[in-house]
Write a protein that holds these residues in place. Sequence first.
Motif, PDB file in Angstrom:
ATOM      1  N   CYS A 161       1.105  -1.211  -0.051  1.00 54.12           N
ATOM      2  CA  CYS A 161       0.132   0.272  -0.071  1.00 54.12           C
ATOM      3  C   CYS A 161       0.740   1.223  -0.221  1.00 54.12           C
ATOM      4  O   CYS A 161       1.483   1.632   0.844  1.00 54.12           O
ATOM      5  CB  CYS A 161      -0.426   0.719   1.229  1.00 54.12           C
ATOM      6  SG  CYS A 161      -2.206   1.106   1.480  1.00 54.12           S
ATOM      7  N   ASN A 162       0.788   1.851  -0.625  1.00 56.02           N
ATOM      8  CA  ASN A 162       1.501   3.125  -0.917  1.00 56.02           C
ATOM      9  C   ASN A 162       0.012   4.580  -0.200  1.00 56.02           C
ATOM     10  O   ASN A 162      -0.995   4.292  -0.547  1.00 56.02           O
ATOM     11  CB  ASN A 162       1.748   3.894  -2.494  1.00 56.02           C
ATOM     12  CG  ASN A 162       2.407   2.896  -2.876  1.00 56.02           C
ATOM     13  OD1 ASN A 162       3.626   2.266  -2.656  1.00 56.02           O
ATOM     14  ND2 ASN A 162       2.632   2.390  -4.369  1.00 56.02           N
ATOM     15  N   TYR A 163       0.978   5.014   0.097  1.00 53.48           N
ATOM     16  CA  TYR A 163      -0.381   6.368   0.423  1.00 53.48           C
ATOM     17  C   TYR A 163       0.699   7.586   0.044  1.00 53.48           C
ATOM     18  O   TYR A 163       1.846   7.789   0.488  1.00 53.48           O
ATOM     19  CB  TYR A 163      -0.252   6.122   2.671  1.00 53.48           C
ATOM     20  CG  TYR A 163       0.846   6.126   3.327  1.00 53.48           C
ATOM     21  CD1 TYR A 163       0.888   7.569   3.998  1.00 53.48           C
ATOM     22  CD2 TYR A 163       1.165   5.137   3.842  1.00 53.48           C
ATOM     23  CE1 TYR A 163       2.199   7.535   4.732  1.00 53.48           C
ATOM     24  CE2 TYR A 163       2.470   5.376   4.666  1.00 53.48           C
ATOM     25  CZ  TYR A 163       2.529   6.572   5.157  1.00 53.48           C
ATOM     26  OH  TYR A 163       3.996   7.275   5.863  1.00 53.48           O
ATOM     27  N   THR A 164      -0.045   8.923   0.453  1.00 53.15           N
ATOM     28  CA  THR A 164       0.094  10.287   0.237  1.00 53.15           C
ATOM     29  C   THR A 164      -0.898  10.595   1.738  1.00 53.15           C
ATOM     30  O   THR A 164      -2.082   9.967   1.960  1.00 53.15           O
ATOM     31  CB  THR A 164      -0.364  11.201  -0.772  1.00 53.15           C
ATOM     32  OG1 THR A 164      -1.889  10.802  -1.403  1.00 53.15           O
ATOM     33  CG2 THR A 164       0.472  10.268  -1.985  1.00 53.15           C
ATOM     34  N   ALA A 165      -0.751  11.421   2.552  1.00 55.25           N
ATOM     35  CA  ALA A 165      -1.077  12.503   3.639  1.00 55.25           C
ATOM     36  C   ALA A 165      -0.448  14.158   4.108  1.00 55.25           C
ATOM     37  O   ALA A 165       0.467  14.160   3.175  1.00 55.25           O
ATOM     38  CB  ALA A 165      -0.823  11.300   4.644  1.00 55.25           C
TER      39      ALA A 165
END
Length: 354
Positions: A161-165
């Motif tokens: 899982c790649n994520y941005t925040a």
Amino acid sequence: MSDEKVYRCENCGGIMEFDVKTQTLKCPNCETSIQIENDTSSIVEHDLTLDSKRIIKATEKESKTMECSGCGASIEIGPNDTAAKCPYCDSSYVLAERQEETIIPDGVIPFKLDKNQVLLDFRKWMGKRWLAPNELKKLYQHGGFRGIYIPYWTFDAQAECNYTADGGKERQVKYKDKEGNEKTKTEVDWYPTSGHISNFFDDVQIPASSVHEKKFFDGIMPFNLKEVSSYSPKYISGNLSENYSVSLEDGHKEAVSKMDSELKSMASSDVLKRYDRVRDVRIRPRYSNETYKYLLLPVYSVAYNYKNKVYNVMINGQTGKIKGEYPYSKVKIIVLVIILIILVVGIFEFMSKL
């Protein structure tokens, strides 16, 4: 339905039932018992394809399908079972117009608590519901709880899982209020951030029953799946089992939703390793090596009627966790409100004298 489908005692001819204390098939008349074979090597994960289901035809079943005339639950009972009331809503059973096909379970967790222990646990639980009417505690009958095996899907998956925040850094800022007093407040500077999470999800538990509200299952989970035994119909003898009413596809969707939620939480925790705050977490998960199992898990269920309204209670037959409904006493609620008002008034008068 022939007698060959019933487990008869070789000693006295009585009908044998699963015994919780000994974990054997036991005759209630002469106490002859038979060990139930447990081949854990037969409990396997299936690739997540609809074609991988194994279907058992109705003519091959060792049970008959009954339908509840009240809530519509589809229940499997033994050919000699005399149960007449649904453990979910207390309505009567009727023989289903057609015998449902069922999937052969991959495994089962046998009941670990007997009805005597369930009775004690329930009384303790009810005793702590002090807003319930006093007479409610006298309504429970020992034979009210019925053991029923609930169908569950379990899912495994490898998640990448790649994520941005947005990660926030806190800083203290001094300022003066309207009176000119110097004070300090916290301000946050936000920065874009990203990352990657890997996680293996093992046995995500999804009830395959749509009869009860989700809150009941959430209230009694989780089950300890390390105690899963290879399936044998002998475990069902003397109890009930429910047919699945949540499809494999719908169960998988719910499992993915759970996994997505956990990945989002993990991403938030990962951001907080570098920042003071986190917001606007967005994930892009990819799932691989997905597998499933179909299990029967033990639950004690009862429906009781109080003043023309039905209330449900479910107890985990392995751990004893309880989730239930109960009515509230109007008299006790009024007394509680009066006490709170007196306390608030008392505190107000005390503060006004300072």
